[in-house]
Design a protein around this motif. Structure first.
Motif: not given
Length: 233
Positions: A30-32, A194-196, A202, A224-225, A232
């Motif tokens: 994932t993006s993480d 943050r997701g947005s 998160y 996180n965009t 993602t």
């Protein structure tokens, strides 16, 4: 060389002309993972390990960003994921990369004090299988390894002054700090994800230094965009 894929596998862009092999039926990065590889600070000549490496996204992306890394060792429990990481390394020409299959808890004494940097995007959800397959569940949930076990092993495998850079749930930050300090790793840098805009964090990325002095740098939060973190899914 020709890229040979097995049933269910695909090759996705990782960095520039580098690809990474994944399997649609197994856990996919994932993006993480990409954010963690950017958060970790590379130094010339680093001897790097990637714990819970999966298909190698964190370690390989970090190596792309830091080409003066001396070596990269990826530790992964699942045979299928370790095999994909080996073939990615071969295809992309990561000649200094090595993949070790097995549990992090069983990493041998020959690696004690060996690494200047350990990267880790671990399973950090608590709970059971729910609707996940076993292969996906152990990548996401603390079934085969726990946070204290990861930090305990990392502390043994790092040289003095070595760094552990890891990501975990934001609501486990106190546990990350406490466990690092209990094993002689001083938290030195942290950054929330943050997701947005306006959302609660998160996840959190933390870098601890073996034998470091108390002092904490808090970096601005990341939203996180796709532009910041990549895929993602």
């Amino acid at each position: 060389m020709d890229l040979k894929l097995k049933d269910g596998e695909c090759a996705e862009e990782l960095f520039g002309d580098k690809i990474i092999i994944q399997n649609r039926e197994l856990y996919r990065f994932t993006s993480d993972s990409i954010l963690l590889s950017r958060f970790a600070r590379g130094k010339s000549g680093d001897v790097v390990a990637d714990f819970c490496a999966g298909c190698g996204a964190v370690g390989f992306h970090f190596a792309c960003l830091n080409p003066r890394v001396k070596s990269l060792t990826l530790f992964e429990l699942q045979s299928a994921l370790a095999d994909m990481a080996r073939r990615t390394a071969e295809y992309d020409g990561f000649t200094s990369a090595n993949v070790v299959e097995g549990r992090v808890q069983d990493i041998g004494a020959e690696y004690d004090g060996a690494f200047s940097l350990i990267l880790c995007n671990p399973p950090y959800e608590r709970g059971g299988f729910e609707n996940l397959s076993y292969e996906k569940a152990i990548c996401r949930k603390e079934i085969t390894i726990t946070l204290p076990e990861i930090i305990s092993v990392a502390a043994k495998k790092l040289k003095f002054g070595g760094r552990l850079a890891m990501v975990n749930r934001a609501d486990r930050l106190a546990e990350v700090f406490y466990t690092m300090k209990a094993h002689g790793l001083e938290p030195k840098r942290m950054q929330f994800i943050r997701g947005s805009e306006g959302a609660l964090p998160y996840a959190v990325m933390v870098e601890g230094v073996k034998g470091g002095k108390p002092s904490l740098e808090i970096l601005p939060d990341i939203v996180n965009t796709p532009q910041n973190g990549g895929r993602t899914g």
